[in-house]
Design a protein around this motif. Structure first.
Motif, PDB file in Angstrom:
ATOM      1  N   CYS A   1       0.813  -1.222   0.000  1.00 28.43           N
ATOM      2  CA  CYS A   1       0.000   0.000   0.000  1.00 28.43           C
ATOM      3  C   CYS A   1       0.846   1.271   0.000  1.00 28.43           C
ATOM      4  N   MET A   2       1.889   1.301   0.812  1.00 30.54           N
ATOM      5  CA  MET A   2       2.717   2.508   0.873  1.00 30.54           C
ATOM      6  C   MET A   2       3.482   2.736  -0.420  1.00 30.54           C
ATOM      7  N   ASN A   3       3.773   1.671  -1.142  1.00 25.35           N
ATOM      8  CA  ASN A   3       4.410   1.829  -2.445  1.00 25.35           C
ATOM      9  C   ASN A   3       3.480   2.559  -3.414  1.00 25.35           C
ATOM     10  N   TRP A   4       2.183   2.235  -3.364  1.00 27.18           N
ATOM     11  CA  TRP A   4       1.213   2.938  -4.201  1.00 27.18           C
ATOM     12  C   TRP A   4       1.155   4.421  -3.816  1.00 27.18           C
ATOM     13  N   VAL A   5       1.176   4.684  -2.531  1.00 26.49           N
ATOM     14  CA  VAL A   5       1.135   6.074  -2.074  1.00 26.49           C
ATOM     15  C   VAL A   5       2.349   6.848  -2.588  1.00 26.49           C
ATOM     16  N   SER A   6       3.534   6.292  -2.409  1.00 26.68           N
ATOM     17  CA  SER A   6       4.761   6.994  -2.793  1.00 26.68           C
ATOM     18  C   SER A   6       4.869   7.150  -4.312  1.00 26.68           C
ATOM     19  N   GLU A   7       4.517   6.112  -5.057  1.00 27.36           N
ATOM     20  CA  GLU A   7       4.619   6.213  -6.519  1.00 27.36           C
ATOM     21  C   GLU A   7       3.575   7.168  -7.086  1.00 27.36           C
ATOM     22  N   ALA A   8       2.383   7.182  -6.506  1.00 27.28           N
ATOM     23  CA  ALA A   8       1.372   8.137  -6.956  1.00 27.28           C
ATOM     24  C   ALA A   8       1.806   9.566  -6.674  1.00 27.28           C
ATOM     25  N   GLN A   9       2.377   9.808  -5.515  1.00 25.32           N
ATOM     26  CA  GLN A   9       2.857  11.151  -5.190  1.00 25.32           C
ATOM     27  C   GLN A   9       3.972  11.579  -6.135  1.00 25.32           C
ATOM     28  N   LYS A  10       4.786  10.639  -6.558  1.00 24.12           N
ATOM     29  CA  LYS A  10       5.916  10.931  -7.429  1.00 24.12           C
ATOM     30  C   LYS A  10       5.497  11.123  -8.884  1.00 24.12           C
ATOM     31  N   PHE A  11       4.673  10.209  -9.395  1.00 28.59           N
ATOM     32  CA  PHE A  11       4.371  10.199 -10.827  1.00 28.59           C
ATOM     33  C   PHE A  11       3.049  10.883 -11.185  1.00 28.59           C
ATOM     34  N   ALA A  12       2.136  10.959 -10.232  1.00 24.42           N
ATOM     35  CA  ALA A  12       0.825  11.571 -10.508  1.00 24.42           C
ATOM     36  C   ALA A  12       0.464  12.521  -9.373  1.00 24.42           C
ATOM     37  N   PRO A  13       1.236  13.606  -9.213  1.00 25.73           N
ATOM     38  CA  PRO A  13       1.087  14.478  -8.046  1.00 25.73           C
ATOM     39  C   PRO A  13      -0.243  15.222  -7.974  1.00 25.73           C
ATOM     40  N   THR A  14      -0.989  15.272  -9.078  1.00 24.42           N
ATOM     41  CA  THR A  14      -2.286  15.966  -9.026  1.00 24.42           C
ATOM     42  C   THR A  14      -3.387  15.077  -8.454  1.00 24.42           C
ATOM     43  N   LEU A  15      -3.089  13.794  -8.258  1.00 22.22           N
ATOM     44  CA  LEU A  15      -4.049  12.936  -7.566  1.00 22.22           C
ATOM     45  C   LEU A  15      -4.016  13.237  -6.066  1.00 22.22           C
ATOM     46  N   ASN A  16      -5.159  13.148  -5.445  1.00 23.66           N
ATOM     47  CA  ASN A  16      -5.256  13.334  -4.000  1.00 23.66           C
ATOM     48  C   ASN A  16      -5.256  11.948  -3.357  1.00 23.66           C
ATOM     49  N   ILE A  17      -4.142  11.574  -2.739  1.00 24.56           N
ATOM     50  CA  ILE A  17      -3.962  10.224  -2.231  1.00 24.56           C
ATOM     51  C   ILE A  17      -4.503  10.123  -0.810  1.00 24.56           C
ATOM     52  N   LEU A  18      -5.390   9.157  -0.598  1.00 27.04           N
ATOM     53  CA  LEU A  18      -6.012   8.956   0.706  1.00 27.04           C
ATOM     54  C   LEU A  18      -5.811   7.507   1.140  1.00 27.04           C
ATOM     55  N   GLN A  19      -5.481   7.316   2.411  1.00 26.83           N
ATOM     56  CA  GLN A  19      -5.350   5.968   2.949  1.00 26.83           C
ATOM     57  C   GLN A  19      -6.587   5.629   3.775  1.00 26.83           C
ATOM     58  N   PHE A  20      -7.134   4.449   3.500  1.00 21.00           N
ATOM     59  CA  PHE A  20      -8.374   4.040   4.141  1.00 21.00           C
ATOM     60  C   PHE A  20      -8.048   3.391   5.473  1.00 21.00           C
ATOM     61  N   SER A  21      -7.874   4.212   6.475  1.00 17.89           N
ATOM     62  CA  SER A  21      -7.518   3.709   7.802  1.00 17.89           C
ATOM     63  C   SER A  21      -8.042   4.676   8.853  1.00 17.89           C
ATOM     64  N   GLY A  22      -8.028   4.216  10.089  1.00 11.73           N
ATOM     65  CA  GLY A  22      -8.460   5.069  11.182  1.00 11.73           C
ATOM     66  C   GLY A  22      -9.971   5.147  11.303  1.00 11.73           C
ATOM     67  N   ALA A  23     -10.427   6.127  12.062  1.00 13.82           N
ATOM     68  CA  ALA A  23     -11.854   6.310  12.300  1.00 13.82           C
ATOM     69  C   ALA A  23     -12.485   7.152  11.184  1.00 13.82           C
ATOM     70  N   ASN A  24     -13.793   7.305  11.269  1.00 14.64           N
ATOM     71  CA  ASN A  24     -14.550   8.145  10.325  1.00 14.64           C
ATOM     72  C   ASN A  24     -14.370   7.705   8.867  1.00 14.64           C
ATOM     73  N   ARG A  25     -14.343   6.382   8.655  1.00 13.65           N
ATOM     74  CA  ARG A  25     -14.178   5.888   7.287  1.00 13.65           C
ATOM     75  C   ARG A  25     -15.366   6.265   6.408  1.00 13.65           C
ATOM     76  N   GLN A  26     -16.561   6.192   6.968  1.00 13.27           N
ATOM     77  CA  GLN A  26     -17.742   6.532   6.171  1.00 13.27           C
ATOM     78  C   GLN A  26     -17.717   7.999   5.775  1.00 13.27           C
ATOM     79  N   LYS A  27     -17.286   8.852   6.680  1.00  9.88           N
ATOM     80  CA  LYS A  27     -17.178  10.277   6.358  1.00  9.88           C
ATOM     81  C   LYS A  27     -16.182  10.502   5.234  1.00  9.88           C
ATOM     82  N   LEU A  28     -15.092   9.747   5.247  1.00  7.64           N
ATOM     83  CA  LEU A  28     -14.103   9.840   4.180  1.00  7.64           C
ATOM     84  C   LEU A  28     -14.720   9.445   2.842  1.00  7.64           C
ATOM     85  N   LEU A  29     -15.461   8.339   2.826  1.00  7.33           N
ATOM     86  CA  LEU A  29     -16.081   7.882   1.588  1.00  7.33           C
ATOM     87  C   LEU A  29     -17.117   8.886   1.082  1.00  7.33           C
TER      88      LEU A  29
END
Length: 213
Positions: free
Chosen positions: A73-101
């Protein structure tokens, strides 16, 4: 589809090799046509960067969901930040998951582990959304149709579904059938007919695939 000449998004920050550009164009054409894709390059050939290119190309139409092993998962985060910086990368963890969705927008890319996907509550939440693109990385993780993660994956909805895997078949052809059930349901027929037409002749009698067809 064949007339489509896809171009890399202007904000994509990578120079693709020729075969990777071919992969991107192939993915983009399948997305345009409305069918799913199984990108089965060997490990180390850049499946993630090819997938990110087509994700970014279509991200304006809706949010993206990445399902991957926890270790990746962290590899996807780092590569997206590097190669597709206009994407807003979100990790599905922690509380308030429904609010995130509930707050997801185009250009958002949500990264979730298979471990979370197979949790009943999470599977239900993710299945309620219509995603623009879904990528299952290390897609052999859903090879067994009887597992909770496979069943959860089949309930996910997207305009374009992608599998990335270096090993689409690990033990038997039935695994390939289940992978294709995710990206293109019905394409390979029922499991029983697939076994009768393809798996049994190939695995039991070593029939050549062209003879089977």
């Amino acid at each position: 589809m064949q007339d489509l000449k896809p171009e890399l998004p202007s904000t994509f920050q990578a120079e693709l090799r020729d075969y990777q550009m071919d992969g991107f164009c192939w993915l983009a054409r399948l997305a345009h046509w409305g069918v799913g894709a199984c990108l089965a390059d060997q490990m180390g050939l850049g499946k993630t960067v090819q997938a990110l290119a087509v994700i970014l190309r279509n991200a304006h139409a809706g949010p993206t969901l990445i399902i991957a092993p926890t270790s990746v998962c962290m590899n996807w985060v780092s590569e997206a930040q590097k190669f597709a910086p206009t994407l807003n990368i979100l990790q599905f963890s922690g509380a308030n998951r429904q609010k995130l969705l509930d707050s997801l927008q185009p250009l958002d890319m949500l990264v979730c582990s298979y471990g979370l996907l197979q949790q009943e509550e999470v599977a239900q939440m993710l299945s309620q959304l219509q995603w623009q693109t879904i990528v299952l990385d290390e897609a052999q993780s859903i090879k067994n149709m009887a597992t909770k993660r496979s069943q959860a994956a089949m309930n996910l909805k997207a305009n374009f579904k992608v599998l990335t895997t270096g090993t689409p078949i690990e033990n038997h052809l039935g695994e390939l059938w289940n992978l294709f059930r995710f990206i293109n349901p019905g394409l390979l027929g029922s499991f029983e007919s697939f076994n009768q037409r393809f798996a049994n002749p190939i695995e039991r009698y070593q029939a050549h695939i062209q003879q089977v067809i």
